[in-house]
Design an enzyme around this catalytic site. Structure first.
Site, PDB file in Angstrom:
ATOM      1  N   LEU A 191      43.618  38.148  47.834  1.00 14.12           N
ATOM      2  CA  LEU A 191      44.902  37.943  47.157  1.00 14.12           C
ATOM      3  C   LEU A 191      44.622  37.738  45.673  1.00 14.12           C
ATOM      4  CD1 LEU A 191      45.421  37.138  50.207  1.00 14.12           C
ATOM      5  CD2 LEU A 191      47.354  35.810  49.333  1.00 14.12           C
ATOM      6  N   LYS A 273      53.668  30.799  48.920  1.00 13.72           N
ATOM      7  CA  LYS A 273      52.313  31.068  49.435  1.00 13.72           C
ATOM      8  C   LYS A 273      52.361  31.455  50.901  1.00 13.72           C
ATOM      9  CE  LYS A 273      50.003  30.716  45.811  1.00 13.72           C
ATOM     10  NZ  LYS A 273      49.808  29.454  45.088  1.00 13.72           N
ATOM     11  N   GLY A 295      41.899  32.311  45.992  1.00 11.27           N
ATOM     12  CA  GLY A 295      41.167  31.549  44.980  1.00 11.27           C
ATOM     13  C   GLY A 295      41.534  30.075  44.998  1.00 11.27           C
ATOM     14  N   CYS A 458      37.860  58.876  26.468  1.00 12.04           N
ATOM     15  CA  CYS A 458      37.026  58.799  27.677  1.00 12.04           C
ATOM     16  C   CYS A 458      37.586  59.813  28.664  1.00 12.04           C
ATOM     17  CB  CYS A 458      37.055  57.394  28.259  1.00 12.04           C
ATOM     18  SG  CYS A 458      38.701  56.884  28.763  1.00 12.04           S
TER      19      CYS A 458
HETATM   20  P1  ATP Z   1      44.179  32.237  39.872  1.00 15.34           P
HETATM   21  O1  ATP Z   1      43.304  31.475  38.928  1.00 15.34           O
HETATM   22  O2  ATP Z   1      43.412  33.019  40.873  1.00 15.34           O
HETATM   23  O3  ATP Z   1      45.177  33.085  39.140  1.00 15.34           O
HETATM   24  P2  ATP Z   1      45.859  29.989  40.191  1.00 15.34           P
HETATM   25  O4  ATP Z   1      44.967  28.974  39.672  1.00 15.34           O
HETATM   26  O5  ATP Z   1      46.931  30.526  39.340  1.00 15.34           O
HETATM   27  O6  ATP Z   1      45.000  31.212  40.751  1.00 15.34           O
HETATM   28  P3  ATP Z   1      47.715  29.590  42.321  1.00 15.34           P
HETATM   29  O7  ATP Z   1      48.790  30.207  41.551  1.00 15.34           O
HETATM   30  O8  ATP Z   1      47.973  28.330  43.063  1.00 15.34           O
HETATM   31  O9  ATP Z   1      46.415  29.311  41.508  1.00 15.34           O
HETATM   32  O10 ATP Z   1      47.207  30.633  43.350  1.00 15.34           O
HETATM   33  C1  ATP Z   1      46.224  30.336  44.256  1.00 15.34           C
HETATM   34  C2  ATP Z   1      45.750  31.624  44.924  1.00 15.34           C
HETATM   35  O11 ATP Z   1      46.838  32.317  45.554  1.00 15.34           O
HETATM   36  C3  ATP Z   1      45.208  32.609  43.921  1.00 15.34           C
HETATM   37  O12 ATP Z   1      43.864  32.372  43.604  1.00 15.34           O
HETATM   38  C4  ATP Z   1      45.400  33.910  44.663  1.00 15.34           C
HETATM   39  O13 ATP Z   1      44.376  34.102  45.614  1.00 15.34           O
HETATM   40  C5  ATP Z   1      46.714  33.701  45.385  1.00 15.34           C
HETATM   41  N1  ATP Z   1      47.841  34.213  44.583  1.00 15.34           N
HETATM   42  C6  ATP Z   1      48.664  33.528  43.773  1.00 15.34           C
HETATM   43  N2  ATP Z   1      49.585  34.311  43.192  1.00 15.34           N
HETATM   44  C7  ATP Z   1      49.346  35.571  43.632  1.00 15.34           C
HETATM   45  C8  ATP Z   1      49.946  36.856  43.387  1.00 15.34           C
HETATM   46  N3  ATP Z   1      50.979  37.012  42.570  1.00 15.34           N
HETATM   47  N4  ATP Z   1      49.426  37.930  44.032  1.00 15.34           N
HETATM   48  C9  ATP Z   1      48.367  37.787  44.865  1.00 15.34           C
HETATM   49  N5  ATP Z   1      47.773  36.617  45.118  1.00 15.34           N
HETATM   50  C10 ATP Z   1      48.237  35.509  44.527  1.00 15.34           C
HETATM   51 MG    MG Z   2      43.713  28.176  40.960  1.00 10.90          MG
END
Ligand code: ATP
Ligand code: MG
Length: 486
Positions: A191, A273, A295, A458
């Protein structure tokens, strides 16, 4: 070029130590996979690179013009513990020939230093490896200004390996990425929000040998979409280009609106989420993928409490891996910086901040159940139905269309093009063309006359957008456009 000896750059790959301790079958399978991956990677650079597999190493022999490029790729390929560089010299039959060649290449390294020569030998020669060590050592001692030979604690160790009539002089040793060869550990769906966390999580997955697909939930923001596509492509190209993966964009704007309608404020974040996870689970099933990656990290932000992570997980049965669970933000940023995603993450636009204002930190299961019941899931179904699946190497075509640098299709005589391709050929154009491969661009661009405008060129216009934007954002250069012939 010297006569009667053929010189090429040679790389000797030593396998990741965890591969070497595996049972025979697993080890063989992993080495075969690494060999296959390296064949693909080297073929993308040049079909003149020769690659050979042995039980304890893989060797690549490469025309020296491609060696910088190949070295960079080898150091980014999962499964490699060490990369040794060697000068390969053929037709070495006598000790006299050997001592002269070794001295020619290594004399500089022992200047004013103590040294020792270590030799290995395979084949039927009328001398032993100790003879090589003594002859070469003696010759080098006599012909150079050194601090002498030191067998115990030398400042410089000269390593040579003679395989039949082929002499290898080891010139450099690098540490590789480690990890398992890509494709040996199944497939996951990452994600991707494009920040530090999700890019580092994806990198760790790839490094562990997992073929990593990407899914992005578009909450409404073109810039965010471009950013996530760019960084995903960057990661794939750098660490995973031996395998083709998918990039899935799920239009989530309507889902967000529906959350605003149906869900009470503190639960919006958790709900979002949960819905991402539900959608990802479906997509993973379609792709035949075993697990999801996020993440998320325990306690990193107030919404990422253990309790909330549990509430998010509860929505689906799929395995969710969170490689950053216990990592600190500085450690994560350090990795991001090392792998080059920091600059993307810093430029990643904020999205949908409202949803994460004052989130619940200690969400209750019954409350989430209740909130969930209020949600209109047809909106989610619709979003999943409209998800766009693309090959990762095609997502950049969209980036080109929406890239931020001006694109020029026709040339004037007075234009100056910078051909940033890594291949050795240079674009033929009716104007001035400079050749600066993209990896030298940062260093070389600032040396150019800055009252002129430069058109980056490129193959697809994508790397130009990427590197041009980088020069613009990071180094404040404004005199850059992209040249894309029609
Ligand atoms: P990151 O540093 O990876 O951008 P974040 O610190 O902004 O994450 P959150 O917004 O809580 O933290 O998101 C946690 C996790 O949820 C992200 O690391 C990612 O794996 C997933 N996630 C959040 N928003 C999206 C999105 N728009 N599309 C896909 N995955 C998402
Ligand atoms: Mg985060």
């Amino acid at each position: 070029m010297e006569e009667n000896s053929v010189k090429t750059q040679k790389f000797i790959i030593k396998y990741f130590t965890e591969i070497m301790i595996k049972g025979e079958t697993a080890k063989r399978q992993m080495i075969n996979q690494l060999f296959f991956n390296l064949q693909r990677i080297s073929n993308n650079i040049s079909s003149d690179i020769k690659i050979k597999k042995f039980f304890d190493k893989i060797e690549l022999v490469c025309p020296s013009e491609f060696s910088d490029n190949l070295r960079e790729k080898l150091l980014e390929t999962p499964g490699i513990q060490q990369v040794l560089e060697a000068i390969q010299i053929d037709n070495m039959h006598t000790l006299d020939e050997i001592k002269v060649e070794v001295n020619k290449h290594m004399a500089k390294t022992i200047e004013d230093k103590t040294f020792v020569v270590r030799a290995k030998r395979v084949g039927k020669q009328d001398f032993k490896s100790t003879h090589i060590e003594q002859t070469v050592g003696g010759y080098m001692l006599a012909h150079n200004k050194t601090k002498g030979v030191d067998l115990k604690n030398p400042e410089v160790t000269i390593k040579v390996e003679l395989e039949h009539a082929q002499l290898n002089i080891i010139t450099k040793k690098h540490y590789g990425l480690g990890g398992f060869p890509l494709g040996t550990q199944g497939e996951v769906l990452s994600l991707m929000s494009g920040g530090f966390d999700s890019t580092v999580a994806s990198y760790l997955a790839m490094k562990r040998g997992l073929k990593t697909h990407f899914v992005f939930f578009n909450l409404g923001g073109v810039a965010h979409e471009i950013g996530v596509k760019q960084v995903s492509w960057y990661l794939w190209n750098k660490f995973g280009s031996s395998h083709r993966v998918s990039f899935i964009t799920v239009p989530f704007e309507d889902v967000v609106s529906q959350i605003f309608k149906d869900i009470s404020a503190p639960y919006m974040g958790v709900m979002l989420k949960r819905l991402m996870l539900l959608a990802s689970e479906k997509i993973a099933q379609n792709l035949n993928v075993d697990a999801l990656i996020t993440g998320e990290s325990v306690a990193q932000v107030s919404s990422q409490t253990l309790k909330n992570l549990r509430l998010i997980d509860d929505v689906s049965n799929i395995l969710v891996l969170r490689p950053l669970s216990f990592m600190s933000k500085p450690d994560i940023i350090e990795i991001a910086s090392k792998i080059g995603t920091k600059r993307f993450a810093e430029a990643m636009p904020e999205y949908c901040g409202v949803i994460s204002q004052h989130p619940v930190t200690n969400g209750s299961f019954t409350r989430v159940e209740k909130e969930s019941k209020a949600f209109d899931y047809s909106v989610l179904e619709e979003a999943i139905k409209n998800a766009k699946v693309k090959n990762i190497d095609e997502v950049l075509d969209d980036v080109c269309k929406v890239g931020t640098l001006e694109v020029v299709n026709n040339l004037n005589e007075s234009d100056i093009i910078i051909d940033i391709r890594q291949s050795s050929d240079t674009l033929n154009a009716p104007c001035k063309v400079l050749k600066i491969p993209f990896y030298d661009l940062k260093k070389e661009f600032k040396k150019l006359e800055q009252d002129k405008t430069y058109l980056l060129y490129c193959d697809k216009g994508v790397m130009s957008q990427l590197h041009g934007q980088y020069l613009k954002d990071e180094h404040k250069f404004e005199n850059i456009k992209v040249y894309r012939p029609k």
